[in-house]
Write a protein that holds these residues in place. Structure first.
Motif, mmCIF file in Angstrom:
data_model
loop_
_atom_site.group_PDB
_atom_site.id
_atom_site.type_symbol
_atom_site.label_atom_id
_atom_site.label_comp_id
_atom_site.label_asym_id
_atom_site.label_seq_id
_atom_site.Cartn_x
_atom_site.Cartn_y
_atom_site.Cartn_z
ATOM 1 N N VAL A 47 40.501 53.474 32.862
ATOM 2 C CA VAL A 47 40.890 54.134 34.250
ATOM 3 C C VAL A 47 40.784 52.831 35.471
ATOM 4 O O VAL A 47 39.502 52.235 35.358
ATOM 5 N N SER A 48 41.574 52.541 36.240
ATOM 6 C CA SER A 48 41.629 51.468 37.179
ATOM 7 C C SER A 48 41.254 50.289 36.832
ATOM 8 O O SER A 48 40.712 49.244 37.514
ATOM 9 N N ILE A 49 41.774 49.891 35.399
ATOM 10 C CA ILE A 49 41.723 48.802 34.835
ATOM 11 C C ILE A 49 42.225 47.418 35.705
ATOM 12 O O ILE A 49 41.640 46.505 35.917
ATOM 13 N N VAL A 50 43.495 47.979 36.495
ATOM 14 C CA VAL A 50 43.984 46.557 37.046
ATOM 15 C C VAL A 50 43.220 46.247 38.165
ATOM 16 O O VAL A 50 43.092 45.183 38.521
ATOM 17 N N GLU A 51 42.707 47.061 39.021
ATOM 18 C CA GLU A 51 41.838 46.867 40.266
ATOM 19 C C GLU A 51 40.721 46.193 39.573
ATOM 20 O O GLU A 51 40.216 45.302 40.207
ATOM 21 N N TRP A 52 40.146 46.675 38.700
ATOM 22 C CA TRP A 52 38.684 46.147 37.943
ATOM 23 C C TRP A 52 39.160 44.698 37.646
ATOM 24 O O TRP A 52 38.285 43.917 38.197
ATOM 25 N N ASN A 53 39.994 44.469 36.815
ATOM 26 C CA ASN A 53 40.322 43.069 36.637
ATOM 27 C C ASN A 53 40.750 42.304 37.482
ATOM 28 O O ASN A 53 40.444 40.951 37.859
ATOM 29 N N VAL A 54 41.621 42.674 38.703
ATOM 30 C CA VAL A 54 42.076 41.810 39.655
ATOM 31 C C VAL A 54 40.905 41.516 40.516
ATOM 32 O O VAL A 54 40.981 40.282 41.070
ATOM 33 N N SER A 55 40.036 42.288 40.705
ATOM 34 C CA SER A 55 38.822 41.999 41.634
ATOM 35 C C SER A 55 38.020 40.912 41.200
ATOM 36 O O SER A 55 37.858 39.873 41.812
ATOM 37 N N LEU A 56 37.522 41.019 39.801
ATOM 38 C CA LEU A 56 36.646 40.345 39.112
ATOM 39 C C LEU A 56 37.124 38.962 38.967
ATOM 40 O O LEU A 56 36.564 37.851 39.116
ATOM 41 N N LEU A 57 38.654 38.881 38.560
ATOM 42 C CA LEU A 57 39.267 37.651 38.388
ATOM 43 C C LEU A 57 39.425 36.904 39.731
ATOM 44 O O LEU A 57 39.282 35.641 39.799
ATOM 45 N N CYS A 58 39.760 37.483 40.772
ATOM 46 C CA CYS A 58 39.796 36.749 41.967
ATOM 47 C C CYS A 58 38.428 36.233 42.440
ATOM 48 O O CYS A 58 38.247 35.208 43.125
ATOM 49 N N ILE A 59 37.221 36.998 42.238
ATOM 50 C CA ILE A 59 35.970 36.593 42.311
ATOM 51 C C ILE A 59 35.823 35.213 41.637
ATOM 52 O O ILE A 59 35.261 34.192 42.093
ATOM 53 N N LEU A 60 36.120 35.190 40.356
ATOM 54 C CA LEU A 60 35.907 34.242 39.467
ATOM 55 C C LEU A 60 36.519 32.937 39.853
ATOM 56 O O LEU A 60 36.225 31.748 39.979
ATOM 57 N N LEU A 61 38.029 33.183 40.351
ATOM 58 C CA LEU A 61 38.822 32.028 40.755
ATOM 59 C C LEU A 61 38.073 31.393 42.217
ATOM 60 O O LEU A 61 37.865 30.310 42.275
ATOM 61 N N CYS A 62 37.457 32.088 43.163
ATOM 62 C CA CYS A 62 37.015 31.852 44.292
ATOM 63 C C CYS A 62 35.717 31.076 43.908
ATOM 64 O O CYS A 62 35.310 29.890 44.538
ATOM 65 N N LEU A 63 34.933 31.450 42.920
ATOM 66 C CA LEU A 63 33.352 31.022 42.877
ATOM 67 C C LEU A 63 33.930 29.500 41.975
ATOM 68 O O LEU A 63 33.109 28.427 42.305
ATOM 69 N N ALA A 64 34.825 29.489 41.251
ATOM 70 C CA ALA A 64 35.046 28.299 40.330
ATOM 71 C C ALA A 64 35.536 27.049 41.376
ATOM 72 O O ALA A 64 35.231 25.962 41.339
ATOM 73 N N VAL A 65 36.381 27.552 42.632
ATOM 74 C CA VAL A 65 36.799 26.516 43.444
ATOM 75 C C VAL A 65 35.752 25.956 44.143
ATOM 76 O O VAL A 65 35.358 24.870 44.560
ATOM 77 N N LEU A 66 34.703 26.837 44.428
ATOM 78 C CA LEU A 66 33.405 26.349 45.293
ATOM 79 C C LEU A 66 32.475 25.557 44.419
ATOM 80 O O LEU A 66 32.079 24.533 44.817
ATOM 81 N N GLU A 67 32.527 25.732 43.212
ATOM 82 C CA GLU A 67 31.625 25.015 42.054
ATOM 83 C C GLU A 67 32.339 23.756 42.136
ATOM 84 O O GLU A 67 31.474 22.496 42.007
ATOM 85 N N PHE A 68 33.637 23.462 41.924
ATOM 86 C CA PHE A 68 34.453 22.398 41.807
ATOM 87 C C PHE A 68 34.279 21.437 42.834
ATOM 88 O O PHE A 68 33.864 20.182 42.834
ATOM 89 N N LEU A 69 34.194 22.028 44.191
ATOM 90 C CA LEU A 69 34.160 21.292 45.439
ATOM 91 C C LEU A 69 32.617 20.520 45.657
ATOM 92 O O LEU A 69 32.641 19.720 45.802
ATOM 93 N N LEU A 70 31.731 21.537 45.150
ATOM 94 C CA LEU A 70 30.138 21.067 45.303
ATOM 95 C C LEU A 70 30.083 20.051 44.378
ATOM 96 O O LEU A 70 29.315 19.001 44.645
#
Length: 196
Positions: free
Chosen positions: A146-169
């Protein structure tokens, strides 16, 4: 040198919560809506099993965290320069880890979730080039979890943002470390020749 050590320590302390959040987000991807049955039945997206957030954005990021925060423990000039060289290598490891996390998160997002549909277990959005992200009405194709698309999209977008911040630091520390590794020995030689 003290300034660059302070910057490195600050970057290391900033990377630690980012790494922990990456690990948490990756672990949550393994348990859609808090259920473990999909993990046990291996009914998850294939790229999730490469652990981009847990390994790349998480555990690999602990190398630069430990290296950056331990800088400045020795008062010897040449050891400080060597430690800055070590911080450059640690920054490269961190950039690789965050890049790994970013690429895998992006690939998982483009592939879409593995879910149960009217046609059985499949990837209903794998051939639409990520267009499903802009078409929330199509998400109802996934009946389970149930709600797997919302679950995956939210968490994967968070991971993308965190990865960008880590890369920049890590990129920032790479620049600071390179400048100090190159310039500090030169400054040391000049100071030595002035006192001689």
């Amino acid at each position: 040198m003290c300034c660059s050590v302070g910057v490195a320590r600050a970057l290391g302390l900033a990377l630690l919560p980012l790494a922990l959040c990456c690990m948490l987000a990756n672990l949550l991807l393994l348990f859609p809506m808090g259920e473990s049955s999909y993990l046990q039945d291996r009914q998850l997206s294939s790229y999730i099993w490469y652990f981009g957030g847990l390994g790349g954005g998480g555990l690999m990021m602990l190398v630069p965290v430990a290296t950056f925060t331990s800088l400045g423990k020795c008062s010897c000039c040449w050891n400080e320069s060597l430690m800055m060289c070590g911080s450059v290598l640690a920054a490269v490891v961190g950039m690789f880890g965050s890049g790994y996390c970013f690429v895998l998160s992006g690939m998982t997002l483009m592939q879409g979730p593995h879910c149960f549909t009217a046609l059985g277990w499949r990837y209903p959005f794998s051939n639409d080039g990520g267009r499903y992200l802009l078409e929330p009405d199509s998400w109802s194709q996934c009946l389970q979890p149930v709600s797997i698309v919302e679950w995956n999209v939210s968490l994967l977008c968070i991971l993308l943002c965190l990865a960008v911040l880590e890369f920049l630091l890590c990129l920032l520390q790479l620049g600071v470390g390179l400048v100090n590794a190159v310039c500090r020995p030169c400054c040391y030689k000049q100071e030595y020749s002035l006192h001689a």
